[in-house]
Write a protein that holds these residues in place. Structure first.
Motif, PDB file in Angstrom:
ATOM      1  N   LYS A   3       0.835  -1.201   0.000  1.00  0.00           N
ATOM      2  CA  LYS A   3       0.000   0.000   0.000  1.00  0.00           C
ATOM      3  C   LYS A   3       0.874   1.256   0.000  1.00  0.00           C
ATOM      4  N   PHE A   4       1.907   1.299   0.834  1.00  0.00           N
ATOM      5  CA  PHE A   4       2.803   2.449   0.902  1.00  0.00           C
ATOM      6  C   PHE A   4       3.597   2.613  -0.389  1.00  0.00           C
ATOM      7  N   LEU A   5       3.985   1.512  -0.997  1.00  0.00           N
ATOM      8  CA  LEU A   5       4.710   1.564  -2.262  1.00  0.00           C
ATOM      9  C   LEU A   5       3.826   2.152  -3.372  1.00  0.00           C
ATOM     10  N   CYS A   6       2.568   1.744  -3.414  1.00  0.00           N
ATOM     11  CA  CYS A   6       1.637   2.273  -4.416  1.00  0.00           C
ATOM     12  C   CYS A   6       1.388   3.763  -4.204  1.00  0.00           C
ATOM     13  N   ILE A   7       1.170   4.162  -2.968  1.00  0.00           N
ATOM     14  CA  ILE A   7       0.935   5.577  -2.662  1.00  0.00           C
ATOM     15  C   ILE A   7       2.169   6.411  -3.001  1.00  0.00           C
TER      16      ILE A   7
END
Length: 118
Positions: A3-7
């Motif tokens: 999730k953090f990588l996508c954001i």
């Protein structure tokens, strides 16, 4: 973690996109140019000033049209940018409608930018 990588990736792409817009398409970053002519609207609310810019040996002349808000501390806004022009023919049709080199614009919201026409 995904999730953090996508954001983070989305934020990075957004920043790159804004940087490209700012560097190449923002009308507030146009060259100043040399004063050419101006015409004031019939009611005196606006003045459209035209400037001719010379990009140097590898580019043609361009016209920049700057709308001056006469009743608002002479605030200015670029509303016209066209490549391969050296003169500016400005005619006000009414208090809010101006024609510059054949392009009709309704002040203060309309703009013409040759880079977005095509």
């Amino acid at each position: 973690m995904l999730k953090f990588l996508c954001i983070g990736s989305l934020i990075f792409v957004a920043l790159i996109g804004y940087g490209v817009y700012w560097a190449f398409f923002d009308m507030n970053r146009l060259p100043t140019g040399d004063y050419l002519t101006e015409e004031t609207s019939p009611d005196g609310t606006y003045t459209l000033k035209a400037y001719v810019t010379n990009g140097g040996a590898t580019t043609s002349y361009a016209i920049r049209g700057e709308l001056v808000f006469n009743n608002n501390n002479n605030r200015t806004k670029n509303i016209y940018w066209n490549y391969r022009e050296e003169t500016a023919n400005i005619t006000w049709l009414d208090d809010d409608t101006v024609v510059i080199n054949g392009h009709t614009l309704h002040a203060p919201n309309d703009t013409f930018d040759f880079r977005r026409e095509g």
